[in-house]
Each structure stands twice: as structure tokens, then as C-alpha cells.
Design a protein around this motif. Structure first.
Motif, short mmCIF file in Angstrom:
data_model
loop_
_atom_site.label_atom_id
_atom_site.label_comp_id
_atom_site.label_asym_id
_atom_site.label_seq_id
_atom_site.Cartn_x
_atom_site.Cartn_y
_atom_site.Cartn_z
N ASN A 102 64.77 82.67 54.78
CA ASN A 102 63.97 82.18 53.66
C ASN A 102 64.47 82.76 52.34
O ASN A 102 64.99 83.88 52.32
CB ASN A 102 62.49 82.58 53.87
CG ASN A 102 61.76 81.63 54.79
OD1 ASN A 102 62.16 80.50 54.98
ND2 ASN A 102 60.67 82.10 55.37
N PRO A 103 64.27 82.03 51.24
CA PRO A 103 63.67 80.70 51.14
C PRO A 103 64.67 79.60 51.50
O PRO A 103 65.89 79.82 51.44
CB PRO A 103 63.26 80.60 49.67
CG PRO A 103 64.26 81.48 48.96
CD PRO A 103 64.54 82.61 49.89
N VAL A 104 64.13 78.43 51.83
CA VAL A 104 64.98 77.30 52.23
C VAL A 104 65.11 76.25 51.14
O VAL A 104 65.88 75.30 51.27
CB VAL A 104 64.46 76.64 53.52
CG1 VAL A 104 64.53 77.62 54.69
CG2 VAL A 104 63.03 76.12 53.35
N PHE A 105 64.33 76.38 50.06
CA PHE A 105 64.38 75.40 48.97
C PHE A 105 63.96 76.09 47.69
O PHE A 105 63.02 76.91 47.69
CB PHE A 105 63.44 74.23 49.28
CG PHE A 105 63.60 73.03 48.38
CD1 PHE A 105 64.82 72.40 48.26
CD2 PHE A 105 62.52 72.54 47.68
CE1 PHE A 105 64.97 71.28 47.44
CE2 PHE A 105 62.65 71.42 46.86
CZ PHE A 105 63.88 70.79 46.74
N GLY A 106 64.66 75.77 46.61
CA GLY A 106 64.36 76.39 45.33
C GLY A 106 64.66 75.46 44.18
O GLY A 106 64.99 74.29 44.37
N PRO A 107 64.54 75.96 42.95
CA PRO A 107 64.83 75.12 41.78
C PRO A 107 66.24 74.56 41.83
O PRO A 107 67.16 75.17 42.41
CB PRO A 107 64.66 76.10 40.61
CG PRO A 107 63.75 77.16 41.14
CD PRO A 107 64.10 77.31 42.58
#
Length: 387
Positions: A102-107
Motif C-alpha cells: 500500500n498505497p495502490v492508488f494516488g494522485p
């Protein structure tokens, strides 16, 4: 009498008698409410300020497991947010296993969501064997547009949820604020998304309930958009809103309406909403109910699920504020997942240190006439004994 007293006074018999008395007392005693931190903000740096927005689904490839998507905010930069994943067994919804990657998605690296994002809703799309991830994003620090990303579920429904596999749908948001009349929006965010199969028309009908900012104020209530594909959305302005704001139900003046969850029980549609009365003085879960996904919504009393009513569990130094509420029926029982924080020393919720909690829901309450009842945290009632 003397002999009897001597016998009762023996250590063994006294222990047995004491146990029987305590057992008899316990039968009539209230059962302690169960509420536990399930993800600590201190577990990882990326979520060290707050953990929020629990979007939980049955694993489509493993019926024994659950999948959670959720957000985290780092203490080192509270203007940015990321999305992670975790899993649990259906048989133990209090024990969650966070992914070490993690994390798997960001900005995004560029574009409309390059400043920050925040998780809104996740749906499993069986026809595509993929997860649809709705999120709010911005180029600044306050999320003001709504986007969509898609992630293939993969062979086991979990391992394939990776940063490389999650792909944004297009380069633009699926819902942007509408500045024109009658909406006058400056921001649109926090989409709760629900879809239903229309057997007659052989199609999916999609419903989005979103927060906004603009002429009406900061997060003054919820509005509706609909879609046929989950990607192209049409706004609806409710002319019957008593407050004249086009919202789906009459909201409470001075309150903030933010992250929320849309779900259905029997023939009843429900929204679990985080509401901060008096501009966020006390955040709590609030329920809205309807018999139709697009019309007829009514908000229940704002104190119905107020955390101070959870006797034996509520404390100022643990769950003074409760937000991002979501109800889930798991293995035959209901649970409320939220973020929660103690009362900050400066009384400003923005500075709260928020963990993720799970609360067992044992109290069955009526909602609105002709609508289904709902389980919430609290002592069980006679009518709520059976599940």
C-alpha cells in the motif's frame, strides 16, 4: 444453621455459589457493545494522520473473504491522500490484513487529479470482471471533481489490485461542478454510487449522490446525477427541495454533508452520511431513506445514530467524532465501519487523529413508514433479536 453456615463458608462451595450468582446476574445484564479499531493510523506513514472511507465488497473470486478499499492521509502532508487495500475473512470482519505494498492508488502525475484524491465508492462490475473505483480529485488540496478508475479483479479478486493495474477512465472527470443556473457549483465531490438492473429495459440504471460547494455554501447537502453506463452522468435538480437548493432531501442548516454510502435493504434505499452539525462541531453518522433511488428521500433525525448513545462504548477520548460511515451485512450480521477520532485538544476536527473502526450493530430501529428497519450500534431490542 451453624452447620449450614460452615458448609457455605468452605472455599469451594463459596466459589460455586458466587459463580452462580454472577451468572444469573449476567443473564439480565446488558451485553457490552463491541467496537474496535481495525486499522490504526500509526500502522504506516502513508495513513499516519487518518484512515477513512471503508468501501467493502465480497471477494468475487473467494466467497470466504472480503475486500476493502480505503483512504489514508499522511501526517507529514495533510493536503494529500492515497488509497490502499486490505482483506478479511467473512467469519471475522474485525480482523483486517493490510497490503504491505500500500498505497495502490494516488494522485495523478499530471492533470485534474494531480494535487490530491479521496475515495468515494467501489463497485464490482461482473460484466467486466473489474472494480469500478469512483474518487474525488483536485489539482489543489480540496477535492473538487469526481473521477473513475477501473481495476481488473484478477484470478483471486485481490492480488491484481495494484498501482500498475488501476487505470483512470479517460483524462477528464466523469462529473465536474456545474457553474450555470440553477446549480451554481464550485466543487462536486464525494460520490456515493449505486446501480440497479432494469429487467424490462435490459440495462443498468446508475445513481450518483454527490456533495458540492457553491452559492448554497460549504457542503450544504446532497444532489443527484444518473447514468446509463457509469461514465456519462446527467444532473437532476430537485425542484421540490424545501430549501430551494435542488437537493434530494431537506438538509440541516449549518451542517456539512460529506462522504456517504448508498445501499439497499429489501425494497428500501438508504444513505449513510457523515454530517458535521454546526460547521463540523460534532461529526456523526446520519441516515436518509427512500422507496425509490431517485425520488422521495427523507433524512432521519440527526441524532438517530449519534455515537454518544452507544452506552459503555462512547468516550470523548476515543470516538468523539465519527465519520465516513458505511453499513455492511456480513455473514448474517450487520456492522458499521467508520473513521473516528478523540476530541482534539484545540476542538478542531481537522486536527483529529483518525483510526478506522468497526462497530457491531445489534439494535434494530424503524426508519420511515413502509420502509425496512436498520441495525445500528446499541443494545438489542426484542424486535431485533432475530437476523
Amino acid at each position: 444453621m451453624k452447620s449450614a453456615l460452615l458448609i457455605l463458608g468452605s472455599p469451594l462451595l463459596f466459589s460455586i455459589a458466587q459463580s452462580q450468582v454472577l451468572a444469573a446476574y449476567a443473564i439480565g445484564a446488558p451485553k457490552p457493545l463491541r467496537g474496535e479499531v481495525i486499522i490504526k493510523r500509526t500502522d504506516s506513514a502513508w495513513e499516519s494522520q487518518q484512515v477513512q472511507e471503508p468501501c467493502i465488497l465480497p471477494n468475487p473470486k473467494d466467497p470466504a473473504r472480503l475486500v476493502m478499499f480505503y483512504s489514508g492521509v499522511p501526517a507529514t502532508n495533510r493536503n494529500v491522500c492515497f488509497i490502499g487495500k486490505a482483506w478479511a475473512f467473512q467469519s471475522d470482519p474485525f480482523t483486517w490484513h493490510q497490503d504491505p505494498h500500500n498505497p495502490v492508488f494516488g494522485p495523478g502525475k499530471q492533470g485534474w487529479d494531480s494535487g490530491s484524491i479521496r475515495l468515494d465508492a467501489v463497485l464490482y462490475l461482473a460484466e467486466a470482471d473489474a472494480y469500478g473505483i469512483y474518487y474525488s480529485g483536485t489539482t489543489g488540496s480540496v477535492q473538487d471533481h469526481i473521477g473513475l478508475a477501473i481495476c481488473p479483479a484478477g484470478a483471486d479478486g485481490y492480488s491484481s489490485i495494484t498501482a500498475a493495474a488501476i487505470q483512470r477512465v479517460g483524462t477528464r472527470p466523469v462529473l465536474s461542478p456545474e457553474a450555470a443556473a440553477p446549480y451554481f457549483e464550485q466543487m462536486a465531490s464525494q460520490a456515493a454510487v449505486l446501480r440497479e438492473w432494469d429487467a424490462k429495459e435490459q440495462r443498468w440504471d446508475w445513481f450518483m449522490y454527490y456533495s458540492y460547494r457553491g452559492k448554497d455554501g460549504i457542503l450544504p447537502g446532497l444532489r443527484l446525477a444518473t447514468s446509463r453506463d457509469g461514465k456519462t452522468w446527467t444532473r437532476h435538480y430537485n425542484e421540490h427541495d424545501p430549501r430551494g437548493m435542488g437537493q434530494i432531501f431537506k438538509s440541516t442548516p449549518g451542517a456539512y454533508y460529506e462522504w456517504h454510502q448508498a445501499f439497499k435493504v429489501g425494497g428500501t434505499y438508504l444513505l449513510a452520511i457523515e454530517v458535521g452539525l454546526s460547521a463540523g462541531k460534532r461529526w456523526r453518522p446520519v441516515i436518509a431513506v427512500s422507496r425509490h433511488p431517485a425520488t422521495g428521500w427523507q433524512q432521519m433525525d440527526v441524532d438517530t445514530v449519534l455515537q454518544t448513545k452507544w452506552e459503555g462504548l462512547y468516550r470523548d477520548d476515543t470516538i468523539y467524532h465519527v465519520a465516513t460511515p458505511a453499513f455492511y451485512r456480513i455473514d448474517g450480521k450487520w456492522y458499521l465501519y467508520t473513521q473516528a477520532c478523540p476530541l482534539p485538544s484545540n476542538s478542531n476536527y481537522i486536527d483529529g487523529q483518525w483510526d478506522m473502526w468497526c462497530f457491531a450493530c445489534d439494535r434494530l430501529i424503524p426508519t420511515l413508514p413502509a420502509c425496512e428497519s436498520l441495525y445500528i450500534p446499541g443494545q438489542p431490542t426484542a424486535s431485533g433479536a432475530a437476523r
